[in-house]
Design an enzyme around this catalytic site. Structure first.
Site, PDB file in Angstrom:
ATOM      1  N   HIS A 116      -1.658  45.334 -28.601  1.00 54.34           N
ATOM      2  CA  HIS A 116      -2.721  44.500 -28.034  1.00 54.34           C
ATOM      3  C   HIS A 116      -2.161  43.159 -27.560  1.00 54.34           C
ATOM      4  O   HIS A 116      -2.397  42.746 -26.413  1.00 54.34           O
ATOM      5  CB  HIS A 116      -3.803  44.271 -29.095  1.00 54.34           C
ATOM      6  CG  HIS A 116      -4.955  43.438 -28.628  1.00 54.34           C
ATOM      7  ND1 HIS A 116      -6.116  43.988 -28.142  1.00 54.34           N
ATOM      8  CD2 HIS A 116      -5.122  42.087 -28.547  1.00 54.34           C
ATOM      9  CE1 HIS A 116      -6.954  43.024 -27.791  1.00 54.34           C
ATOM     10  NE2 HIS A 116      -6.363  41.856 -28.040  1.00 54.34           N
ATOM     11  N   GLU A 117      -1.424  42.502 -28.428  1.00 56.19           N
ATOM     12  CA  GLU A 117      -0.882  41.177 -28.073  1.00 56.19           C
ATOM     13  C   GLU A 117       0.214  41.291 -27.007  1.00 56.19           C
ATOM     14  O   GLU A 117       0.364  40.404 -26.177  1.00 56.19           O
ATOM     15  CB  GLU A 117      -0.342  40.480 -29.316  1.00 56.19           C
ATOM     16  CG  GLU A 117      -1.393  40.196 -30.378  1.00 56.19           C
ATOM     17  CD  GLU A 117      -2.541  39.344 -29.867  1.00 56.19           C
ATOM     18  OE1 GLU A 117      -2.317  38.518 -28.957  1.00 56.19           O
ATOM     19  OE2 GLU A 117      -3.673  39.503 -30.376  1.00 56.19           O
ATOM     20  N   HIS A 129      -1.436  41.133 -23.642  1.00 60.25           N
ATOM     21  CA  HIS A 129      -1.670  39.746 -23.234  1.00 60.25           C
ATOM     22  C   HIS A 129      -0.364  39.092 -22.773  1.00 60.25           C
ATOM     23  O   HIS A 129      -0.317  38.421 -21.738  1.00 60.25           O
ATOM     24  CB  HIS A 129      -2.235  38.934 -24.407  1.00 60.25           C
ATOM     25  CG  HIS A 129      -3.633  39.284 -24.799  1.00 60.25           C
ATOM     26  ND1 HIS A 129      -4.652  39.411 -23.892  1.00 60.25           N
ATOM     27  CD2 HIS A 129      -4.185  39.513 -26.032  1.00 60.25           C
ATOM     28  CE1 HIS A 129      -5.776  39.710 -24.538  1.00 60.25           C
ATOM     29  NE2 HIS A 129      -5.512  39.793 -25.825  1.00 60.25           N
TER      30      HIS A 129
END
Length: 378
Positions: free
Chosen positions: A26-27, A30
């Site tokens: 997820h990170e 980003h």
């Protein structure tokens, strides 16, 4: 001591392994999109709290492993904290060289892309896992033919007969009887549309599965739907089906659509009085499930990772400030208005979002522990 080590190996480590993979992906979503858009990134942390060890890359980003392995974050230069709250003073005092690289100074579409990249990365992870498992292992299946109909059941009342071939349920293709069972089981007290073949023709039947309490192999109570059909399975009925690479793409997308639709329907049940709070789970329940699934083997744990990754990605897209969906909501409003919402409005929204997320965490924690214990006494 032995019990503690068993608990650690059986529940904590599988849970942390699953959570770390999901949060890292997820990170990383980003991070990668932010890097592609020229955003200055201060920190990429796996975990929260005190840094255990870390290093700086050539771009000036601090990569760190932190003491509390329950999540992680990407912090951009100009952020006040790990929640990406802008630091107005730092942004105003940024040097001419740094200012264009600050996340807050990127155009609204770049900010939307960066924020949306995290949940999208979770969906991509789910797709890759399910696709790889489907190609690598295929799936065992049995013909989707009704063997018997229980007298007085929902199926009998709806007109289903022995020998009917199930084609689809709610638009989802039924390739085996196990598909039919799963589609019905995940729709307790919700109408489903069944397309079947009989005597060379097709017929559509709408019925509502009864809600039934059952126990899984680990003793957990599950609320599922049943309609009263069965099938006797001979050894020769079971076949291993291996789809080709192209067909597997469609099957994987259909599986993802199924998970999202059934999850939304499950949440929607609470708004119409059909929901069962016992089925809700927080970190404790996820840890318990992770440990139980780990006993079934690494493939089962990988499959759970895919399921949780998709659910976390979708949850993060909810339009609640503090979540990625809340940021996206603000940025979409900005794109329509041509200017951002006032800081007062945004701060009020973030406080509301923080309170809502905190309340949900507290509720699920109590539901996983205290409420679950009280239910065992009743």
């Amino acid at each position: 001591m032995f019990d503690f080590i068993y608990w650690l190996l059986s529940y904590v480590i599988p849970f942390l392994a699953v959570l770390t993979v999901i949060v890292f992906v997820h990170e990383m979503g980003h991070y990668l999109v932010a890097r592609w858009n020229g955003v200055a990134i201060q920190t990429f942390s796996v975990g929260f709290g005190r840094e255990l060890f870390g290093w700086n890359d050539k771009h000036g980003t601090r990569w760190r492993i932190s003491a509390v392995p329950l999540g992680g974050y990407v912090r951009f230069v100009g952020d006040m904290n790990a929640a990406s709250t802008p630091d107005d003073e730092a942004i105003a005092n940024a040097s001419p060289e740094l200012a264009p690289r600050l996340f807050a100074n990127k155009n609204v579409w770049q900010r939307i892309a960066v924020v949306a990249a995290g949940p999208i990365a979770n969906v991509i992870l789910t797709f890759l896992i399910l696709y790889a498992l489907l190609l690598g292992y295929g799936r065992y299946t049995i013909p989707p033919v009704v063997g018997a109909v229980v007298a007085g059941s929902v199926a009998e009342a709806a007109g289903i007969e022995a020998g009917d071939v199930i084609v689809s349920v709610d638009g989802y293709a039924v390739r085996g009887f196990e598909d039919f069972q799963r589609l019905v089981a995940t729709s307790p007290e919700r109408p489903v549309s069944v397309l079947l073949e009989r005597d060379g023709g097709t017929e559509t039947i709408v019925l509502t599965p009864e809600a039934t309490e059952v126990q899984d192999r680990f003793g957990n109570n599950q609320r599922i739907g049943r309609i009263g059909v069965s099938r006797d399975v001979a050894e020769t009925d079971v076949t291993l089906y291996r789809p080709g690479p192209v067909e597997a793409v469609g099957m994987t997308f259909e599986e993802i659509r199924f998970i999202i639709q059934r999850t939304a329907a499950f949440l929607g049940d609470f708004f119409v009085g059909r929901g069962d709070i016992e089925q809700l789970g927080g970190p404790v329940k996820v840890a318990k499930v992770s440990g139980e699934v780990a006993t079934l083997g690494i493939i089962a744990l990988i499959n759970l990772t895919a399921l949780l990754s998709l659910n976390i990605g979708i949850f993060n897209l909810l339009p609640v400030p503090m979540l990625d969906g809340g940021h996206l909501m603000y940025y979409l409003v900005e794109a329509v208005r041509g200017r951002p919402l006032s800081m007062k409005v945004q701060e009020t929204g973030f406080r509301f979002g923080f309170a809502l997320v905190l309340a949900l965490m507290v509720f699920t924690l109590f539901n996983d522990t205290l409420f679950a214990y009280l239910r065992t006494l009743s």
